[in-house]
Design an enzyme around this catalytic site. Structure first.
Site, short mmCIF file in Angstrom:
data_model
loop_
_atom_site.label_atom_id
_atom_site.label_comp_id
_atom_site.label_asym_id
_atom_site.label_seq_id
_atom_site.Cartn_x
_atom_site.Cartn_y
_atom_site.Cartn_z
N ASN A 7 12.51 11.72 -57.30
CA ASN A 7 11.60 10.62 -57.70
C ASN A 7 11.31 10.62 -59.20
O ASN A 7 10.91 9.59 -59.74
CB ASN A 7 10.30 10.67 -56.90
CG ASN A 7 10.48 9.99 -55.55
OD1 ASN A 7 10.43 8.78 -55.44
ND2 ASN A 7 10.72 10.79 -54.51
N ASP A 33 14.91 17.84 -65.43
CA ASP A 33 13.62 17.81 -64.74
C ASP A 33 13.38 16.43 -64.13
O ASP A 33 13.51 16.24 -62.93
CB ASP A 33 12.49 18.20 -65.70
CG ASP A 33 11.25 18.71 -64.97
OD1 ASP A 33 11.32 18.85 -63.73
OD2 ASP A 33 10.23 18.99 -65.63
N HIS A 60 5.38 7.46 -55.95
CA HIS A 60 5.48 7.69 -54.50
C HIS A 60 4.98 6.50 -53.70
O HIS A 60 5.51 6.21 -52.62
CB HIS A 60 4.74 8.98 -54.12
CG HIS A 60 5.44 10.21 -54.63
ND1 HIS A 60 4.78 11.34 -55.03
CD2 HIS A 60 6.76 10.47 -54.81
CE1 HIS A 60 5.67 12.24 -55.44
NE2 HIS A 60 6.87 11.73 -55.31
N GLU A 87 4.52 27.12 -65.76
CA GLU A 87 4.42 25.81 -66.42
C GLU A 87 3.02 25.66 -67.03
O GLU A 87 2.81 24.83 -67.91
CB GLU A 87 4.71 24.70 -65.41
CG GLU A 87 5.36 23.49 -66.04
CD GLU A 87 5.70 22.40 -65.03
OE1 GLU A 87 5.47 22.58 -63.82
OE2 GLU A 87 6.19 21.34 -65.47
N ASP A 101 5.47 20.93 -52.05
CA ASP A 101 4.49 20.47 -53.04
C ASP A 101 3.27 21.39 -52.98
O ASP A 101 2.80 21.73 -51.89
CB ASP A 101 4.10 19.02 -52.70
CG ASP A 101 3.20 18.38 -53.74
OD1 ASP A 101 2.26 19.05 -54.22
OD2 ASP A 101 3.42 17.20 -54.05
N THR A 137 14.04 17.29 -53.75
CA THR A 137 13.04 16.29 -53.42
C THR A 137 12.08 16.82 -52.36
O THR A 137 12.45 17.69 -51.57
CB THR A 137 13.70 14.96 -52.96
OG1 THR A 137 12.69 13.95 -52.93
CG2 THR A 137 14.36 15.06 -51.59
N HIS A 197 18.16 21.29 -62.06
CA HIS A 197 16.72 21.04 -61.89
C HIS A 197 16.45 19.56 -62.13
O HIS A 197 16.16 19.13 -63.25
CB HIS A 197 15.92 21.91 -62.86
CG HIS A 197 14.43 21.87 -62.66
ND1 HIS A 197 13.63 23.00 -62.66
CD2 HIS A 197 13.56 20.84 -62.45
CE1 HIS A 197 12.37 22.67 -62.46
NE2 HIS A 197 12.30 21.36 -62.36
N GLY A 247 5.29 20.76 -57.88
CA GLY A 247 4.00 20.06 -57.78
C GLY A 247 3.09 20.49 -58.92
O GLY A 247 3.42 21.39 -59.70
C1 6MZ Z 1 6.09 20.45 -61.28
C2 6MZ Z 1 7.20 18.54 -60.70
C3 6MZ Z 1 7.50 18.28 -62.06
O1 6MZ Z 1 9.99 15.52 -54.93
O2 6MZ Z 1 9.03 13.22 -54.91
N1 6MZ Z 1 7.73 17.54 -59.99
N2 6MZ Z 1 6.51 19.62 -60.33
N3 6MZ Z 1 6.31 20.26 -62.59
C4 6MZ Z 1 7.01 19.19 -63.03
N4 6MZ Z 1 7.17 19.03 -64.38
C5 6MZ Z 1 7.02 17.83 -65.09
N5 6MZ Z 1 8.23 17.15 -62.12
C6 6MZ Z 1 8.36 16.71 -60.84
O3 6MZ Z 1 9.97 14.17 -57.04
C7 6MZ Z 1 8.72 14.13 -57.69
C8 6MZ Z 1 7.94 15.38 -57.42
O4 6MZ Z 1 8.57 16.50 -58.03
C9 6MZ Z 1 7.61 17.44 -58.51
C10 6MZ Z 1 6.24 16.87 -58.16
O5 6MZ Z 1 5.82 17.39 -56.92
C11 6MZ Z 1 6.54 15.38 -58.04
O6 6MZ Z 1 5.60 14.71 -57.21
P1 6MZ Z 1 10.11 14.11 -55.44
O7 6MZ Z 1 11.48 13.53 -55.24
#
Ligand code: 6MZ
Length: 359
Positions: A17, A299, A65, A224, A164, A97, A13, A194
Site C-alpha cells: 500500500n 520502503d 487503507h 525506526e 501491524d 503487505t 523492503h 506498523g
Molecule cells: C513501519 C511501515 C512503514 O501492509 O497495507 N509500513 N511500517 N515503518 C514504515 N516506515 C515509513 N511504511 C509502511 O502497507 C502499508 C503498511 O505498511 C507498514 C504500515 O503498517 C502501513 O500501514 P500494507 O500493504
C-alpha cells in the site's frame, strides 16, 4: 540515472500500500469524493504533502487503507506495483503487505491475500514467477522472448505477510497461520511493521517464534525510533533480516555486526520521515564501509515518490560510489533474499550475464 534503471536490481523492503501509484491514489480519492464519502479539503493536506513526519506517514496510510481495502483495488494495486518494479529492471521483488479484514466488503485476511495473488496472476505485460517448487513453472533464466525488438521483462515475486503493531497476539498468529497456508503460492516470510511508537513487540513474539519454528523467514522493522531495549531484544531474537536500523547505539552496532544480520536500507524514507537528520550522515556509509550485508530498498515508493533506481542513484551520488560498486551492492542483495537456492542461482546467473557492462 540511466545505468541505475537498466541495472538488474533486488527489492527486499516494499510495502504494497505504500507503493501505490500517485495517479491511482488520486483516482481512488476522487471516486470516494464523487460518492460523497469524503471531502477533498479534509484529505488534501494529507495526500499532497511532500515532507511528512513518521506520524504523518501513518495518517496517510490510514487514508490509503480506506481507499484500497476492497478486493478489486487490492488486485489492481498489486498488479500496478509489480509492473512498476519490473519496468525499472527489478528482477526479484519481495513484496510485503498486511492482510486486512474489512467486514463491510466481506473481506477476510484470507480473501485479502487471495486478492493479492489474483493481482500477481493478472499481469500480462511482464513475466512473473511467483510459485516456488512448481514443476512446470519456467525459471526466470530462460531466454527472454524478443517482441518488436524489446526483450520482455521478467520478475520473480515472493510475498511477506506483515503483522501491524496495532494487532493482538491472536491476530498476529492468524497472519502467521495464513502465511503457512499460502506458502505454496510464494509467501516466504513474515514482517513486523506498523507505527513504531505503538505497541510492544513482545506481543508478537509468540507468533514470530512460531513462524520461525515453521520455517518461515522473519524480518523486523527495528530501530525506526529510539527504543534501546526493544532494539537489543529484537537483535537477540536473530531475525533473518531487519529494516531501517536508524536509532542504533554503539552496543547495537556491535551486536548487529557480530550477528551479521542483513539490513534493508531505506534512504529516502529515513530522510523524509526525519529518522536520520540528513543523507550525508545516514548509517548506510558506516555499514557499507564495514562490509556489513545490506540491500538498498524503497520502503514506500508511492508515499515517498521514489523508485529503486533513484535509491541507487542517491546512494551513488551521496557516498561517492561508482557503477561497479553499485552493481556489486545490487548483486550481493541476492544472498539475502528469502526465496530458495534455485531462485538465488537463477539470479546470480542474471547478474553474471551483465557484469561486464558494469566492470
Ligand atoms: C513501519 C511501515 C512503514 O501492509 O497495507 N509500513 N511500517 N515503518 C514504515 N516506515 C515509513 N511504511 C509502511 O502497507 C502499508 C503498511 O505498511 C507498514 C504500515 O503498517 C502501513 O500501514 P500494507 O500493504
Amino acid at each position: 540515472m540511466e545505468w541505475c534503471v537498466s541495472m538488474p536490481k533486488i527489492e527486499l523492503h516494499a510495502h504494497l500500500n505504500g507503493s501505490i501509484r500517485d495517479s491511482t491514489l488520486l483516482e481512488l480519492t476522487k471516486a470516494l469524493i464523487g460518492k460523497g464519502v469524503m471531502n477533498f479539503s479534509e484529505v488534501e493536506h494529507i495526500i499532497l504533502k511532500y515532507n511528512r513526519s513518521l506520524k504523518e506517514v501513518f495518517k496517510l496510510f490510514d487514508l490509503i487503507h480506506i481507499l484500497t481495502t476492497d478486493h478489486n483495488t487490492v488486485t489492481r494495486i498489486t498488479r500496478e506495483v509489480i509492473e512498476d518494479f519490473a519496468s525499472e529492471n527489478v528482477v526479484y521483488l519481495e513484496l510485503r503487505t498486511t492482510p486486512k479484514k474489512n467486514d463491510s466488503v466481506g473481506m477476510s485476511k484470507h480473501s485479502y491475500v487471495e486478492a493479492v495473488l489474483k493481482g500477481l496472476r493478472s499481469i500480462t505485460s511482464v513475466d512473473v514467477d511467483f510459485i516456488p517448487h512448481c514443476e512446470d513453472s519456467k525459471t526466470l533464466f530462460t531466454p527472454a522472448p524478443v517482441i518488436n525488438g524489446h526483450v520482455r521483462k521478467k520478475i520473480f515475486v515472493r510475498l511477506l505477510l506483515s503483522i501491524d503493531r496495532r494487532e493482538t497476539t491472536e491476530a498476529a498468529m492468524e497472519t502467521v497461520k495464513l502465511a503457512l497456508e499460502m506458502r505454496p503460492y510464494g509467501v516466504v516470510g513474515i514482517d513486523l511493521s506498523g507505527n513504531p511508537s505503538i505497541g510492544d513487540w513482545t506481543t508478537y513474539l509468540p507468533a514470530l517464534k512460531f513462524a520461525r519454528e515453521q520455517g518461515l523467514y522473519v524480518t523486523l522493522h527495528c530501530g525506526e525510533l529510539p527504543n534501546s531495549k526493544e532494539i537489543k531484544n529484537m537483535l537477540d531474537f536473530r531475525p533473518q533480516r531487519i529494516g531501517h536500523a536508524c536509532f542504533f547505539e554503539d552496543e547495537h552496532w556491535r551486536q548487529l555486526k557480530s550477528s551479521n544480520i542483513p539490513v534493508e536500507i531505506c534512504l529516502t524514507s529515513n530522510v523524509r520521515t526525519m529518522t536520520v537528520p540528513s543523507i550525508d550522515v545516514h548509517h548506510f556509509a558506516h555499514l557499507y564501509n564495514a562490509k556489513h550485508p545490506l540491500a538498498l530498498c524503497t520502503d514506500d515508493s508511492g508515499v515517498f515518490s521514489t523508485c529503486l533506481s533513484k535509491e541507487y542513484k542517491i546512494a551513488a551520488d551521496s557516498f561517492g560510489l561508482g557503477r561497479r560498486e553499485m552493481f556489486e551492492l545490487s548483486r550481493n542483495a541476492v544472498e539475502h533474499i528469502f526465496a530458495d537456492s534455485k531462485v538465488k542461482e537463477d539470479l546470480r546467473k542474471i547478474f553474471n550475464s551483465v557484469a561486464k557492462k558494469y566492470g
